[in-house]
Structures are given as C-alpha cells and as structure tokens.
Design a protein around this motif. Structure first.
Motif, PDB file in Angstrom:
ATOM      1  N   UNK A   1       0.845  -1.177   0.000  1.00 29.71           N
ATOM      2  CA  UNK A   1       0.000   0.000   0.000  1.00 29.71           C
ATOM      3  C   UNK A   1       0.895   1.248   0.000  1.00 29.71           C
ATOM      4  N   UNK A   2       0.588   2.181  -0.895  1.00 30.22           N
ATOM      5  CA  UNK A   2       1.399   3.397  -0.985  1.00 30.22           C
ATOM      6  C   UNK A   2       1.043   4.347   0.154  1.00 30.22           C
ATOM      7  N   UNK A   3       1.929   5.306   0.367  1.00 22.87           N
ATOM      8  CA  UNK A   3       1.688   6.301   1.412  1.00 22.87           C
ATOM      9  C   UNK A   3       0.395   7.071   1.139  1.00 22.87           C
ATOM     10  N   UNK A   4       0.131   7.418  -0.141  1.00 22.63           N
ATOM     11  CA  UNK A   4      -1.098   8.137  -0.488  1.00 22.63           C
ATOM     12  C   UNK A   4      -2.330   7.312  -0.140  1.00 22.63           C
ATOM     13  N   UNK A   5      -2.277   5.998  -0.412  1.00 24.65           N
ATOM     14  CA  UNK A   5      -3.410   5.131  -0.087  1.00 24.65           C
ATOM     15  C   UNK A   5      -3.623   5.052   1.415  1.00 24.65           C
ATOM     16  N   UNK A   6      -2.537   5.028   2.163  1.00 21.84           N
ATOM     17  CA  UNK A   6      -2.645   4.989   3.623  1.00 21.84           C
ATOM     18  C   UNK A   6      -3.269   6.273   4.164  1.00 21.84           C
ATOM     19  N   UNK A   7      -3.058   7.372   3.459  1.00 22.12           N
ATOM     20  CA  UNK A   7      -3.540   8.680   3.906  1.00 22.12           C
ATOM     21  C   UNK A   7      -4.904   9.049   3.326  1.00 22.12           C
ATOM     22  N   UNK A   8      -5.568   8.154   2.634  1.00 19.56           N
ATOM     23  CA  UNK A   8      -6.891   8.450   2.117  1.00 19.56           C
ATOM     24  C   UNK A   8      -6.962   8.522   0.603  1.00 19.56           C
ATOM     25  N   UNK A   9      -5.881   8.200  -0.108  1.00 23.67           N
ATOM     26  CA  UNK A   9      -5.937   8.063  -1.543  1.00 23.67           C
ATOM     27  C   UNK A   9      -5.714   9.303  -2.376  1.00 23.67           C
ATOM     28  N   UNK A  10      -5.464  10.448  -1.781  1.00 24.72           N
ATOM     29  CA  UNK A  10      -5.242  11.639  -2.597  1.00 24.72           C
ATOM     30  C   UNK A  10      -3.910  12.272  -2.259  1.00 24.72           C
ATOM     31  N   UNK A  11      -3.413  13.085  -3.178  1.00 26.82           N
ATOM     32  CA  UNK A  11      -2.163  13.801  -2.968  1.00 26.82           C
ATOM     33  C   UNK A  11      -2.384  15.277  -3.299  1.00 26.82           C
ATOM     34  N   UNK A  12      -1.495  16.117  -2.834  1.00 23.33           N
ATOM     35  CA  UNK A  12      -1.639  17.549  -3.083  1.00 23.33           C
ATOM     36  C   UNK A  12      -1.310  17.945  -4.517  1.00 23.33           C
ATOM     37  N   UNK A  13      -0.451  17.188  -5.175  1.00 20.74           N
ATOM     38  CA  UNK A  13      -0.096  17.494  -6.556  1.00 20.74           C
ATOM     39  C   UNK A  13      -0.731  16.486  -7.502  1.00 20.74           C
TER      40      UNK A  13
END
Length: 101
Positions: free
Chosen positions: A1-13
C-alpha cells in the motif's frame, strides 16, 4: 500500500504537477524514470509529457536515442486561483536543481 493510499488516496499534486517536478529535477529522465516517480504507467506519463509540451511548460530535443528536456520556468499556473504566479518559484521549492546539465 502506498503512502497516499494509507492517507486516504489523494495527494496535493496532480500527476501533471509531479511529472513537471520530476522533469525539472532530471532533464534527461526517461519515460520509465518519470512513470516511476509520478506513480503512473509509461503510457500515462507519455500523455502527461505531451500535455506539458503542448501547454509550453516543457520542450524536448533529441540527444542520440534520448530526450533532453527544457523547462520553461516563466510559464503561469493554469488555474485562476494561482493567477499571476509562475511555475519557476514553485519548482524551486520542491526540489534540488536539475541534473543532466
């Protein structure tokens, strides 16, 4: 699982923003390199780079079998919320100077 997926699936960029940053950091990057950094397939990153070229953010020249990119730091952001801002200072904030010079 990627860091973005762990954090809710979205990124700022967006992927386009990540690709522009990656190109600015490595002017000799291959599509494979960019795809890995951006987190998309090579086909997707090819389309993103084409978008960035069409919009005037990057240009490329052939050097042997490879591309060498030029980033146009004076280009404005595309969204009205960032009206009057250029991408150069943004890229300066997000990473080390370009390699491959």
């Amino acid at each position: 699982m990627s860091h973005a997926e762990e954090q809710g699936g979205w990124t700022l960029l967006t992927a386009h923003g990540r690709a522009l940053v990656a190109i600015a950091q490595n002017l000799d990057a291959r599509m494979r390199d960019l795809a890995e950094v951006v987190g998309v397939t090579e086909r997707t990153v090819q389309a993103i780079v084409a978008d960035l070229e069409t919009a005037g953010y990057v240009a490329h020249t052939r050097v042997g079998r490879r591309n060498r990119y030029t980033v146009h730091l004076d280009r404005p952001f595309r969204h009205p919320a960032q009206d009057g801002h250029q991408v150069g200072p943004f890229l300066d904030l997000l990473g080390p100077p370009a390699t491959g010079n």
